[in-house]
Design an enzyme around this catalytic site. Structure first.
Site, PDB file in Angstrom:
ATOM      1  N   ASN A   1       0.877  -1.173   0.000  1.00 55.56           N
ATOM      2  CA  ASN A   1       0.000   0.000   0.000  1.00 55.56           C
ATOM      3  C   ASN A   1       0.910   1.218   0.000  1.00 55.56           C
ATOM      4  O   ASN A   1       1.486   1.566   1.023  1.00 55.56           O
ATOM      5  CB  ASN A   1      -0.899  -0.025   1.247  1.00 55.56           C
ATOM      6  N   TRP A   2       1.031   1.824  -1.173  1.00 55.92           N
ATOM      7  CA  TRP A   2       1.989   2.932  -1.295  1.00 55.92           C
ATOM      8  C   TRP A   2       1.472   4.212  -0.660  1.00 55.92           C
ATOM      9  O   TRP A   2       2.226   5.182  -0.520  1.00 55.92           O
ATOM     10  CB  TRP A   2       2.308   3.177  -2.775  1.00 55.92           C
ATOM     11  N   LYS A   3       0.195   4.254  -0.309  1.00 50.74           N
ATOM     12  CA  LYS A   3      -0.404   5.470   0.270  1.00 50.74           C
ATOM     13  C   LYS A   3      -0.113   6.663  -0.644  1.00 50.74           C
ATOM     14  O   LYS A   3      -0.071   6.500  -1.851  1.00 50.74           O
ATOM     15  CB  LYS A   3       0.090   5.672   1.706  1.00 50.74           C
TER      16      LYS A   3
ATOM     17  N   SER B   1       2.970  -2.149  10.251  1.00 51.71           N
ATOM     18  CA  SER B   1       4.409  -2.244  10.479  1.00 51.71           C
ATOM     19  C   SER B   1       4.974  -3.638  10.210  1.00 51.71           C
ATOM     20  O   SER B   1       5.902  -4.081  10.895  1.00 51.71           O
ATOM     21  CB  SER B   1       4.771  -1.767  11.890  1.00 51.71           C
TER      22      SER B   1
ATOM     23  N   GLU C   1      -6.929   4.808   7.507  1.00 49.91           N
ATOM     24  CA  GLU C   1      -6.657   6.231   7.244  1.00 49.91           C
ATOM     25  C   GLU C   1      -7.842   6.888   6.544  1.00 49.91           C
ATOM     26  O   GLU C   1      -8.124   8.067   6.764  1.00 49.91           O
ATOM     27  CB  GLU C   1      -5.357   6.381   6.431  1.00 49.91           C
TER      28      GLU C   1
ATOM     29  N   GLY D   1       2.040   2.316  10.667  1.00 49.95           N
ATOM     30  CA  GLY D   1       2.987   3.418  10.526  1.00 49.95           C
ATOM     31  C   GLY D   1       3.645   3.835  11.828  1.00 49.95           C
ATOM     32  O   GLY D   1       4.317   4.852  11.898  1.00 49.95           O
TER      33      GLY D   1
ATOM     34  N   GLU E   1      -5.831  -4.912  10.231  1.00 48.08           N
ATOM     35  CA  GLU E   1      -4.833  -3.876  10.476  1.00 48.08           C
ATOM     36  C   GLU E   1      -5.152  -3.125  11.763  1.00 48.08           C
ATOM     37  O   GLU E   1      -5.936  -2.173  11.755  1.00 48.08           O
ATOM     38  CB  GLU E   1      -4.818  -2.879   9.315  1.00 48.08           C
TER      39      GLU E   1
ATOM     40  N   GLY F   1       2.669  -1.082   4.252  1.00 47.59           N
ATOM     41  CA  GLY F   1       2.804   0.328   3.900  1.00 47.59           C
ATOM     42  C   GLY F   1       4.261   0.702   3.717  1.00 47.59           C
ATOM     43  O   GLY F   1       4.852   0.469   2.665  1.00 47.59           O
ATOM     44  N   GLY F   2       4.846   1.257   4.766  1.00 46.85           N
ATOM     45  CA  GLY F   2       6.210   1.788   4.700  1.00 46.85           C
ATOM     46  C   GLY F   2       7.218   0.863   4.035  1.00 46.85           C
ATOM     47  O   GLY F   2       7.977   1.296   3.142  1.00 46.85           O
TER      48      GLY F   2
ATOM     49  N   HIS G   1      -9.581   1.382   4.348  1.00 41.78           N
ATOM     50  CA  HIS G   1      -8.342   1.545   5.105  1.00 41.78           C
ATOM     51  C   HIS G   1      -8.585   2.487   6.289  1.00 41.78           C
ATOM     52  O   HIS G   1      -9.335   3.457   6.175  1.00 41.78           O
ATOM     53  CB  HIS G   1      -7.237   2.106   4.205  1.00 41.78           C
TER      54      HIS G   1
HETATM   55  P1  PGA Z   1       2.535   0.261   7.607  1.00 42.58           P
HETATM   56  O1  PGA Z   1       1.114   0.471   6.910  1.00 42.58           O
HETATM   57  O2  PGA Z   1       3.094  -1.022   7.062  1.00 42.58           O
HETATM   58  O3  PGA Z   1       3.343   1.471   7.182  1.00 42.58           O
HETATM   59  O4  PGA Z   1       2.307   0.201   9.067  1.00 42.58           O
HETATM   60  C1  PGA Z   1       0.253  -0.605   6.702  1.00 42.58           C
HETATM   61  C2  PGA Z   1      -1.027  -0.122   6.091  1.00 42.58           C
HETATM   62  O5  PGA Z   1      -1.489   0.957   6.465  1.00 42.58           O
HETATM   63  O6  PGA Z   1      -1.584  -0.792   5.211  1.00 42.58           O
END
Ligand code: PGA
Length: 251
Positions: free
Chosen positions: A9-11, A211, A95, A171, A165, A232-233, A93
């Site tokens: 997930n590149w956000k 994470s 966010e 994050g 999640e 994500g990251g 998601h």
């Molecule tokens: P993260 O994000 O790996 O940076 O914690 C995961 C996500 O939000 O899908």
């Protein structure tokens, strides 16, 4: 029996030129032994699609609107995504829920629209830190699963992936322990069994996200009900993402 799916997930990261380069690097991996998806920002989809052409990497988006078309400024429809070559779309998601007013009702509407157009849905659920600390994780996840999957059929579920999640792990560098993640992924499978039957529950891919990184992926993925990751990251770092793909391929 279940598909192992590692999804990045590149956000809101990477311009089209940067996306092309990163997607090409990910696609050059010749040791991919599981399903790999990159969910890029909308404007990067074309570039990413060209960069992964002919590889095992699949294209994903990060959101989709429920209407076919119309006066919804800033939104993107399922048909638009389909035509660009998108196969997967993330829905719900945290966010989106936290910052953009997404509710279980809108998440459900988005999922249904995506499925109706032949997209595969990665549906995200998860509890906040406050909810975990006050001991209501099970209730929160139960409510989200029931409401977000309302009206879906057993047939639809062949195209649904659930991503557990925990919001407190996204994050933050805090990861759920394999046992914590397994406990909730098992709960989700039991809920799916109650709604759609044991066979569907056994066949549904349930990812962990929050994470996940090169160092903890193998341990998380060793748990019986964790069938992949939404990352994500670490998905923006080619070597780390490759290590996670290797862990998924080894499962
Ligand atoms: P993260 O994000 O790996 O940076 O914690 C995961 C996500 O939000 O899908």
């Amino acid at each position: 029996m279940r598909k192992i799916i590692i999804a990045g997930n590149w956000k809101m990261n990477k311009t089209p030129a940067e996306a092309r380069a990163l997607a090409a690097t990910i696609a050059a991996n010749d040791k991919i032994g599981c399903e790999v998806v990159i969910c890029t920002p909308f404007v990067d989809l074309f570039a990413a699609k060209e960069a992964i052409a002919g590889s095992k990497v699949r294209l994903g988006a990060q959101n989709v609107h429920w209407a076919e078309s119309g006066a919804f400024t800033g939104e993107i429809s399922a048909s638009m995504l389909k035509e660009v070559g998108v196969e997967y779309v993330i829905v719900g998601h945290s966010e989106r829920r936290q910052y953009f007013g997404e509710t279980d009702e809108t998440v459900n509407a988005r999922a249904k629209a995506a499925l109706a157009k032949g997209l595969k849905v990665i549906l995200c659920v998860g509890e906040s830190l406050e909810q975990r600390q006050s001991g209501v994780t099970e209730q929160v996840i139960t409510q989200q699963i029931k409401a977000d999957l309302a009206d879906l059929t057993v047939g639809n579920m062949k195209n649904v992936v659930i991503a557990y999640e925990p919001v407190w792990a996204i994050g933050t560098g805090l990861t759920a322990t394999p046992e914590q993640a397994q406990e909730v992924c098992k709960l989700i499978r039991d809920l799916l069994s109650g709604i759609f039957g044991a066979e569907t529950a056994a066949e549904t891919t349930i990812q962990y996200g929050g994470s996940m990184n090169a160092g903890n992926a193998a341990q998380l993925l060793s748990m019986p009900d964790i069938d992949g990751g939404l990352i994500g990251g670490a998905s923006l770092k080619p070597d780390d993402f490759a290590a996670i793909i290797a862990a998924g391929s080894a499962k």
